[in-house]
Motif scaffolding. Structure first.
Motif, short mmCIF file in Angstrom:
data_model
loop_
_atom_site.label_atom_id
_atom_site.label_comp_id
_atom_site.label_asym_id
_atom_site.label_seq_id
_atom_site.Cartn_x
_atom_site.Cartn_y
_atom_site.Cartn_z
N VAL A 16 0.83 -1.20 0.00
CA VAL A 16 0.00 0.00 0.00
C VAL A 16 0.87 1.25 0.00
CG1 VAL A 16 -1.73 1.31 1.30
CG2 VAL A 16 -1.94 -1.18 1.09
N LEU A 17 1.93 1.27 0.81
CA LEU A 17 2.81 2.44 0.87
C LEU A 17 3.46 2.72 -0.49
CD1 LEU A 17 4.48 1.80 4.33
CD2 LEU A 17 3.39 3.96 3.65
N LEU A 18 3.90 1.67 -1.16
CA LEU A 18 4.54 1.86 -2.46
C LEU A 18 3.54 2.27 -3.53
CD1 LEU A 18 7.56 1.54 -3.34
CD2 LEU A 18 7.01 0.77 -1.04
N GLU A 19 2.30 1.86 -3.38
CA GLU A 19 1.28 2.28 -4.34
C GLU A 19 0.87 3.73 -4.11
OE1 GLU A 19 -3.30 1.33 -5.67
OE2 GLU A 19 -2.23 -0.12 -4.41
N ASP A 50 17.17 -0.38 3.52
CA ASP A 50 17.01 0.54 2.39
C ASP A 50 15.97 1.58 2.80
OD1 ASP A 50 17.55 0.82 -0.75
OD2 ASP A 50 15.43 1.25 -0.39
N GLU A 51 16.07 2.78 2.28
CA GLU A 51 15.12 3.84 2.64
C GLU A 51 13.72 3.57 2.08
OE1 GLU A 51 16.77 8.07 2.95
OE2 GLU A 51 18.03 7.13 1.40
N LEU A 52 13.61 2.81 1.00
CA LEU A 52 12.36 2.42 0.35
C LEU A 52 11.59 3.61 -0.22
CD1 LEU A 52 11.08 -0.38 2.77
CD2 LEU A 52 12.42 -0.61 0.67
N LEU A 53 11.24 4.60 0.60
CA LEU A 53 10.55 5.81 0.13
C LEU A 53 11.33 7.03 0.60
CD1 LEU A 53 6.80 4.92 0.81
CD2 LEU A 53 7.83 5.33 -1.44
N VAL A 54 11.70 7.89 -0.34
CA VAL A 54 12.52 9.06 -0.04
C VAL A 54 11.69 10.32 -0.27
CG1 VAL A 54 14.62 10.33 -0.61
CG2 VAL A 54 14.59 7.83 -0.76
N GLN A 55 11.72 11.25 0.68
CA GLN A 55 10.98 12.50 0.56
C GLN A 55 11.71 13.41 -0.42
OE1 GLN A 55 8.14 12.82 2.67
NE2 GLN A 55 7.52 14.50 1.32
N VAL A 56 11.02 13.76 -1.51
CA VAL A 56 11.55 14.69 -2.51
C VAL A 56 10.54 15.81 -2.67
CG1 VAL A 56 12.33 15.02 -4.88
CG2 VAL A 56 12.79 12.85 -3.71
N GLY A 57 10.81 16.96 -2.06
CA GLY A 57 9.83 18.03 -2.04
C GLY A 57 8.62 17.59 -1.24
N ARG A 58 7.46 17.66 -1.87
CA ARG A 58 6.22 17.23 -1.20
C ARG A 58 5.87 15.77 -1.50
NH1 ARG A 58 1.98 22.33 -1.87
NH2 ARG A 58 3.26 23.89 -0.81
N LYS A 59 6.69 15.13 -2.31
CA LYS A 59 6.38 13.77 -2.73
C LYS A 59 7.32 12.77 -2.05
CE LYS A 59 4.66 14.99 -7.34
NZ LYS A 59 4.83 14.76 -8.79
N VAL A 61 9.23 9.37 -3.03
CA VAL A 61 9.65 8.66 -4.25
C VAL A 61 10.28 7.32 -3.86
CG1 VAL A 61 11.10 8.77 -6.31
CG2 VAL A 61 10.03 10.85 -5.42
N PRO A 62 9.84 6.22 -4.49
CA PRO A 62 10.44 4.91 -4.16
C PRO A 62 11.87 4.79 -4.64
CG PRO A 62 8.86 4.70 -5.97
CD PRO A 62 8.75 6.11 -5.47
N THR A 63 12.67 4.11 -3.87
CA THR A 63 14.06 3.85 -4.28
C THR A 63 14.08 2.75 -5.33
OG1 THR A 63 14.39 2.14 -2.61
CG2 THR A 63 14.84 4.43 -1.95
N PRO A 64 15.17 2.63 -6.08
CA PRO A 64 15.28 1.55 -7.08
C PRO A 64 15.07 0.16 -6.47
CG PRO A 64 16.99 3.17 -7.46
CD PRO A 64 16.32 3.55 -6.17
N TYR A 65 15.60 -0.04 -5.25
CA TYR A 65 15.44 -1.35 -4.61
C TYR A 65 13.97 -1.61 -4.26
CZ TYR A 65 16.12 -5.21 -1.35
OH TYR A 65 16.05 -6.43 -0.71
#
Length: 306
Positions: A16-19, A50-59, A61-65
């Motif tokens: 769910v988090l990745l979606e 792994d960070e899995l989800l990285v905060q980029v601005g207000r979004k 973003v999933p990591t490659p892994y």
């Protein structure tokens, strides 16, 4: 539930988090608080290192892994769901299964409506939800949000089990009172006439015309574009326009609308319709039974058009 010191409940949170790529929306879907959802993400990051989800601005973003893990996690979730839902003995009359099926209105008319009628007689508690095709159909199947897709061959992917149901021809259809066309149709006439066509999705993808344009570089006069196949025939009545339609659907409408069917002035490829399902449902007895009903309905009329 834990497996090798890993809490399997976190797999659902991961999916769910990745979606959603958003803590608030993921928490709502998981029926969890935002702090608990953030905690689940932290534990996932710790486990996978792994960070899995990285905060980029207000979004976020999933990591490659994380992207590499998505299909693997969904496969595990689908297998678990199928194992829990499926029962070794299936009695159609007692099943309360709900099926979500993606297909076009053409296939509903010539096939699926008949299947649902048969299912209702033998398994009256089984229910259906029919969804139209879209660009996210394959993703919905991968996530286990739909049970079956019935589509033309070009939309079938090797990673899913599939079965061909039938082949279909295309014909040209005009109003019976169109005096500009005789017993046959020339390519010049076809190109000069105004056309009625079907377009799907946000990008307005045309149906058979996509193939025509790429094969013959045709530039036709598209005078009416509609959103489904069943309205094609109705939009021809009383006009001088033409449509390229599935033969079975065209013959059905010609039974009660003033229409005339003509052979196309060019060679059109046969269209092959397939049903596709997630591999985790391959041995599910209820799903197997539904697929058998679809195949039986197809065999009943595939030898002769409707």
């Amino acid at each position: 539930m834990r497996f090798n010191h890993f809490d399997l409940n976190l797999l659902l949170a991961f999916d769910v988090l990745l979606e959603e790529q958003n803590i608030t929306r993921a928490a709502e879907r998981l029926s969890m608080t935002q702090s608990a959802t953030s905690g689940a993400l932290s534990r996932l990051c710790q486990y996978f290192q792994d960070e899995l989800l990285v905060q980029v601005g207000r979004k976020m973003v999933p990591t490659p892994y994380a992207l590499e893990l998505v299909p693997k996690v969904r496969d595990v979730l689908m297998t678990l769901r199928a194992s829990i839902v499926a029962k070794p003995v299936f009695e159609p009359a007692l099943s309360k299964r709900h099926f979500r099926v993606i297909t076009s209105d053409y296939l509903i008319t010539v096939l699926l409506a008949q299947v649902i009628e048969t299912v209702q007689r033998n398994a009256p508690h089984i229910t259906f939800e029919i969804l139209g095709p879209s660009g996210s159909s394959d993703e919905l199947l991968m996530r286990g949000e739909v049970d079956l897709i019935i589509v033309p061959e070009r939309y079938v992917h090797d990673e899913h089990p599939s079965q061909m149901l039938f082949e279909e021809e295309h014909v040209c259809v005009i109003c019976r009172h169109n005096v500009q066309v005789g017993e046959s149709l020339s390519l010049e006439q076809y190109m000069d006439m105004g056309h009625v066509s079907v377009a799907f999705g946000r990008n307005r993808h045309l149906s058979i015309e996509e193939w025509l344009m790429s094969r013959y570089s045709f530039k036709r006069r598209l005078e009416v574009i509609t959103h489904d196949f069943n309205t094609l025939a109705q939009l021809l009545v009383g006009t001088q326009r033409i449509a390229t339609m599935h033969r079975r659907l065209a013959e059905r409408y010609a039974n009660y609308l003033p229409l005339r069917l003509l052979e196309p002035p060019m060679e059109l490829p046969l269209m092959r319709e397939y049903m596709v399902w997630h591999r985790s449902l391959d041995q599910d007895p209820v799903h197997q039974w539904l697929r058998e009903q679809i195949v039986s309905a197809t065999l009943a009329w595939s030898a002769k058009p409707s």
